[in-house]
Design a protein around this motif. Structure first.
Motif, PDB file in Angstrom:
ATOM      1  N   ASP A  88       0.860  -1.174   0.000  1.00 27.96           N
ATOM      2  CA  ASP A  88       0.000   0.000   0.000  1.00 27.96           C
ATOM      3  C   ASP A  88       0.901   1.230   0.000  1.00 27.96           C
ATOM      4  O   ASP A  88       1.663   1.446   0.944  1.00 27.96           O
ATOM      5  CB  ASP A  88      -0.905  -0.019   1.233  1.00 27.96           C
ATOM      6  CG  ASP A  88      -1.878   1.153   1.254  1.00 27.96           C
ATOM      7  OD1 ASP A  88      -2.086   1.763   0.180  1.00 27.96           O
ATOM      8  OD2 ASP A  88      -2.405   1.463   2.342  1.00 27.96           O
ATOM      9  N   VAL A  89       0.851   2.011  -1.063  1.00 28.51           N
ATOM     10  CA  VAL A  89       1.734   3.163  -1.212  1.00 28.51           C
ATOM     11  C   VAL A  89       0.937   4.431  -0.936  1.00 28.51           C
ATOM     12  O   VAL A  89       0.021   4.772  -1.707  1.00 28.51           O
ATOM     13  CB  VAL A  89       2.341   3.219  -2.631  1.00 28.51           C
ATOM     14  CG1 VAL A  89       3.266   4.422  -2.763  1.00 28.51           C
ATOM     15  CG2 VAL A  89       3.086   1.924  -2.940  1.00 28.51           C
ATOM     16  N   PRO A  90       1.240   5.152   0.137  1.00 27.87           N
ATOM     17  CA  PRO A  90       0.512   6.394   0.431  1.00 27.87           C
ATOM     18  C   PRO A  90       0.687   7.404  -0.712  1.00 27.87           C
ATOM     19  O   PRO A  90       1.785   7.593  -1.233  1.00 27.87           O
ATOM     20  CB  PRO A  90       1.169   6.894   1.721  1.00 27.87           C
ATOM     21  CG  PRO A  90       1.818   5.677   2.331  1.00 27.87           C
ATOM     22  CD  PRO A  90       2.243   4.837   1.168  1.00 27.87           C
ATOM     23  N   TYR A 142      -2.869   2.869  -7.734  1.00 31.29           N
ATOM     24  CA  TYR A 142      -2.303   2.026  -8.792  1.00 31.29           C
ATOM     25  C   TYR A 142      -3.050   0.704  -8.860  1.00 31.29           C
ATOM     26  O   TYR A 142      -3.741   0.295  -7.928  1.00 31.29           O
ATOM     27  CB  TYR A 142      -0.807   1.783  -8.561  1.00 31.29           C
ATOM     28  CG  TYR A 142      -0.513   0.843  -7.426  1.00 31.29           C
ATOM     29  CD1 TYR A 142      -0.365  -0.525  -7.636  1.00 31.29           C
ATOM     30  CD2 TYR A 142      -0.383   1.326  -6.125  1.00 31.29           C
ATOM     31  CE1 TYR A 142      -0.093  -1.379  -6.580  1.00 31.29           C
ATOM     32  CE2 TYR A 142      -0.116   0.481  -5.068  1.00 31.29           C
ATOM     33  CZ  TYR A 142       0.025  -0.873  -5.301  1.00 31.29           C
ATOM     34  OH  TYR A 142       0.281  -1.719  -4.254  1.00 31.29           O
ATOM     35  N   HIS A 143      -2.893   0.028 -10.009  1.00 29.91           N
ATOM     36  CA  HIS A 143      -3.508  -1.281 -10.201  1.00 29.91           C
ATOM     37  C   HIS A 143      -2.707  -2.045 -11.241  1.00 29.91           C
ATOM     38  O   HIS A 143      -2.150  -1.450 -12.174  1.00 29.91           O
ATOM     39  CB  HIS A 143      -4.957  -1.159 -10.657  1.00 29.91           C
ATOM     40  CG  HIS A 143      -5.713  -2.454 -10.589  1.00 29.91           C
ATOM     41  ND1 HIS A 143      -6.117  -3.021  -9.405  1.00 29.91           N
ATOM     42  CD2 HIS A 143      -6.128  -3.309 -11.563  1.00 29.91           C
ATOM     43  CE1 HIS A 143      -6.754  -4.153  -9.638  1.00 29.91           C
ATOM     44  NE2 HIS A 143      -6.769  -4.355 -10.946  1.00 29.91           N
ATOM     45  N   VAL A 144      -2.655  -3.368 -11.064  1.00 30.47           N
ATOM     46  CA  VAL A 144      -1.917  -4.249 -11.976  1.00 30.47           C
ATOM     47  C   VAL A 144      -2.842  -5.335 -12.476  1.00 30.47           C
ATOM     48  O   VAL A 144      -3.627  -5.908 -11.716  1.00 30.47           O
ATOM     49  CB  VAL A 144      -0.699  -4.893 -11.266  1.00 30.47           C
ATOM     50  CG1 VAL A 144       0.003  -5.877 -12.206  1.00 30.47           C
ATOM     51  CG2 VAL A 144       0.283  -3.833 -10.791  1.00 30.47           C
ATOM     52  N   TYR A 199       6.249  -7.901 -13.369  1.00 26.03           N
ATOM     53  CA  TYR A 199       6.059  -6.556 -12.833  1.00 26.03           C
ATOM     54  C   TYR A 199       6.480  -6.578 -11.374  1.00 26.03           C
ATOM     55  O   TYR A 199       6.593  -7.634 -10.747  1.00 26.03           O
ATOM     56  CB  TYR A 199       4.589  -6.123 -12.954  1.00 26.03           C
ATOM     57  CG  TYR A 199       3.643  -6.970 -12.127  1.00 26.03           C
ATOM     58  CD1 TYR A 199       3.337  -6.635 -10.812  1.00 26.03           C
ATOM     59  CD2 TYR A 199       3.070  -8.123 -12.662  1.00 26.03           C
ATOM     60  CE1 TYR A 199       2.504  -7.421 -10.044  1.00 26.03           C
ATOM     61  CE2 TYR A 199       2.223  -8.908 -11.902  1.00 26.03           C
ATOM     62  CZ  TYR A 199       1.947  -8.553 -10.593  1.00 26.03           C
ATOM     63  OH  TYR A 199       1.124  -9.346  -9.835  1.00 26.03           O
ATOM     64  N   ASP A 200       6.696  -5.411 -10.802  1.00 26.96           N
ATOM     65  CA  ASP A 200       7.065  -5.333  -9.393  1.00 26.96           C
ATOM     66  C   ASP A 200       6.860  -3.911  -8.902  1.00 26.96           C
ATOM     67  O   ASP A 200       6.926  -2.945  -9.680  1.00 26.96           O
ATOM     68  CB  ASP A 200       8.514  -5.768  -9.175  1.00 26.96           C
ATOM     69  CG  ASP A 200       8.754  -6.326  -7.779  1.00 26.96           C
ATOM     70  OD1 ASP A 200       7.821  -6.256  -6.946  1.00 26.96           O
ATOM     71  OD2 ASP A 200       9.854  -6.834  -7.520  1.00 26.96           O
ATOM     72  N   LEU A 201       6.608  -3.776  -7.614  1.00 20.47           N
ATOM     73  CA  LEU A 201       6.501  -2.485  -6.936  1.00 20.47           C
ATOM     74  C   LEU A 201       7.028  -2.704  -5.533  1.00 20.47           C
ATOM     75  O   LEU A 201       6.523  -3.569  -4.812  1.00 20.47           O
ATOM     76  CB  LEU A 201       5.046  -2.009  -6.918  1.00 20.47           C
ATOM     77  CG  LEU A 201       4.777  -0.671  -6.227  1.00 20.47           C
ATOM     78  CD1 LEU A 201       5.469   0.471  -6.961  1.00 20.47           C
ATOM     79  CD2 LEU A 201       3.276  -0.403  -6.145  1.00 20.47           C
ATOM     80  N   GLY A 245      15.014   5.660  -0.290  1.00 21.96           N
ATOM     81  CA  GLY A 245      14.756   6.775   0.616  1.00 21.96           C
ATOM     82  C   GLY A 245      13.393   6.680   1.275  1.00 21.96           C
ATOM     83  O   GLY A 245      12.582   5.792   0.976  1.00 21.96           O
ATOM     84  N   GLU A 246      13.119   7.620   2.173  1.00 28.39           N
ATOM     85  CA  GLU A 246      11.836   7.658   2.850  1.00 28.39           C
ATOM     86  C   GLU A 246      10.742   8.089   1.862  1.00 28.39           C
ATOM     87  O   GLU A 246      10.930   9.026   1.089  1.00 28.39           O
ATOM     88  CB  GLU A 246      11.898   8.626   4.025  1.00 28.39           C
ATOM     89  CG  GLU A 246      10.618   8.682   4.851  1.00 28.39           C
ATOM     90  CD  GLU A 246      10.736   9.617   6.037  1.00 28.39           C
ATOM     91  OE1 GLU A 246       9.725   9.777   6.742  1.00 28.39           O
ATOM     92  OE2 GLU A 246      11.830  10.167   6.253  1.00 28.39           O
ATOM     93  N   ASN A 247       9.609   7.398   1.922  1.00 28.16           N
ATOM     94  CA  ASN A 247       8.490   7.670   1.022  1.00 28.16           C
ATOM     95  C   ASN A 247       8.932   7.662  -0.441  1.00 28.16           C
ATOM     96  O   ASN A 247       8.495   8.462  -1.259  1.00 28.16           O
ATOM     97  CB  ASN A 247       7.824   8.999   1.350  1.00 28.16           C
ATOM     98  CG  ASN A 247       6.405   9.074   0.783  1.00 28.16           C
ATOM     99  OD1 ASN A 247       5.750   8.055   0.586  1.00 28.16           O
ATOM    100  ND2 ASN A 247       5.939  10.280   0.499  1.00 28.16           N
TER     101      ASN A 247
END
Length: 524
Positions: free
Chosen positions: A292-294, A298-300, A316-318, A323-325
């Motif tokens: 979960d990216v603040p 997004y969707h895959v 694919y990858d996330l 670094g921070e955030n």
């Protein structure tokens, strides 16, 4: 025209995202086994309709061949989740029924030209001569029509009944060299199946070590057990029963069918094992979960190639950046399929994550991955890759991108304008001297970034590709105002609708959207 039952094939399924695809594959195999491919598309569509309206529990799909029609029944314990929404155009008849706590939805489809079941022609008496050859050829075609190990026993039983025997029971081991269980039972009189099942449950089924048949002690029947033996492996037993004695010619025919059935079962077993191994390998090459990216919507969508048994090269990858955030993403496509492509896919995914943790920038990561692929020597496969770093902020997303020979990444503005971002650079695994530079791209609130593999852009219909004349950009332009999930699903539907044939290539779709700013509490 009569509607007496001529054949039944059934399978049970668990709920979940794989339920509809699994039930659709089962339906396709049934239509193939019954030589009813002319209505396969309608049959699959009806199956999807029935299964999608089932409640969230286990259910059974049963196909019944009635000569001029085929009927599909979807049965589930307890009340159904939803009522019928509409009639089905292809259906001759449809309806529901309730039986002792279960509820069944059924649809009957007409077979064009009053096509009869293939076994209708086999009900004549056996005679020596060319008829045997035609029967065995038909049996071989039916057995070769599926690679599903659960379907083979059903086909075996319906090949044998009524041509050779009044009933047939096929037993298979639950585990290799373990005790056998009843996999499928068929009787010329469907009403006798339950009683016969109870009687067979009291009989000890011999597990043969070779091709010799043995006699089953079943009162009132001449019952034989023939081992299913192929490639030095015992795969179960085929038990046959007749009221009168088995003539010598029928014995020879039954032994021949047993050999062909065993070979078909072993082929299906080997294929299923290889498919399971490939699925496990494919899963290992994809991220176990997506974080979960603040500040990022997004969707895959990932779809392996339809009918193949190979591991695909798309990935694919996330994952967290240095670094921070800060987050990194990747979408790529390795040339080819199978273990060689999987090796490069695994190398790419793990290298990207490892170098990100070490603090390397996006361009440096891509350059080092290029060298790592080249060092694989003859095992190397070239790779296209879109790799980037995401820095969410209060007024949008800042991206650093490298496009290494990958299909163009597209940006969609809220007003429907689409433009290409990221200049194409050298693909990976080809040139040692290749140098890469990262480009800065900004996604303002409401902007969308779409990245895909060539399974999307090169989807083919006749002589046309989906992305001819900017086809993908036109599809994306129609997605203004949609969420990341909405955009991804809209593009995926467009790929599916572009051609009727299953895709021969796997595909991946990655959509990232900068959320629109919300007014501060109390603001007018």
């Amino acid at each position: 025209m009569t509607t007496s039952t001529q054949a039944v094939l059934a399978a049970s399924f668990l709920p979940g995202e794989d339920a509809i695809p699994a039930a659709t594959r089962f339906t396709k195999e049934v239509m193939t086994a019954w030589a009813a491919t002319s209505i396969a598309a309608d049959a699959e569509r009806v199956t999807v309709e029935l299964v999608s309206q089932a409640a969230g529990g286990p259910f059974q799909v049963k196909w019944v061949h009635e000569g001029a029609t085929v009927r599909v029944e979807v049965t589930q314990d307890g009340p159904q989740a939803r009522p019928w929404t509409e009639a089905i155009d292809a259906a001759r008849e449809w309806g529901t029924r309730a039986d002792d706590g279960s509820r069944t939805r059924w649809v009957s489809l007409h077979l064009p030209g009053g096509m009869a079941h293939p076994q209708d022609d086999w009900t004549v008496e056996v005679s020596r001569g060319p008829g045997w050859l035609g029967f065995l050829a038909d049996a071989s075609d039916l057995l070769a029509g599926t690679l599903n190990p659960d379907m083979v026993p059903a086909i075996v039983a319906q090949v044998v009944v009524p041509r050779i025997a009044t009933w047939c029971a096929v037993y298979t081991p639950e585990q290799q060299a373990g005790p056998v269980r009843l996999a499928y039972l068929w009787h010329a009189d469907e009403g006798e199946i339950d009683a016969l099942r109870e009687r067979l449950a009291q009989v000890t089924i011999p597990v043969g070590e070779g091709p010799a048949a043995s006699v089953l002690p079943l009162e009132g029947w001449q019952a034989l057990a023939l081992p299913l033996f192929a490639r030095g492996r015992g795969l179960g037993m085929m038990c046959l029963g007749r009221r009168d004695r088995f003539p010598e010619d029928l014995m020879l025919l039954a032994e021949d069918i047993a050999r062909r059935a065993a070979l078909a079962m072993d082929n299906a077993r080997l294929y299923d094992q290889q498919a399971a191994a490939n699925r496990a390998l494919q899963r290992s090459l994809l991220p176990p979960d997506i974080p979960d990216v603040p500040g990022l919507d997004y969707h895959v969508v990932y779809e392996p190639a339809g009918e193949t048994n190979d591991v695909g090269g798309d990935f694919y990858d996330l994952f967290p950046g240095p670094g921070e955030n800060c987050w990194r993403f990747a979408i790529g496509d390795v040339c080819g399929t199978g273990p060689a492509a999987a090796a490069v896919t695994g190398l790419a995914r793990h290298t990207l994550r490892l170098l990100a943790r070490e603090g390397y920038g996006v361009a440096a990561v891509v350059g080092r991955l290029n060298q790592a692929i080249l060092e694989e020597g003859e095992r190397a496969r070239f790779l296209t890759l879109l790799h980037g770093e995401i820095s969410p902020g209060p007024d949008g997303l800042d991206l650093r991108l490298v496009s290494a020979g990958h299909p163009e990444a597209l940006r969609l503005r809220p007003n429907g304008t689409v433009d290409v971002v990221a200049t194409p650079q050298s693909l990976l695994g080809v040139f040692e001297e290749a140098a890469f530079e990262a480009e800065t791209v900004r996604l303002a609130p409401g902007d969308v970034l779409l990245a895909v593999t060539d399974g999307v852009t090169e989807r083919r219909c006749g002589g046309r590709l989906l992305d001819d004349d900017g086809g993908l950009a036109k599809i994306l332009a129609e997605c203004a105002g949609l969420s990341a999930r909405g955009v991804a699903e809209r593009v995926f539907r467009a790929v599916q609708d572009f051609a009727h044939e299953p895709s021969a290539d796997d595909l991946a779709i990655l959509v990232m959207r900068a959320p629109e700013q919300r007014p501060a509490p109390g603001a007018s």
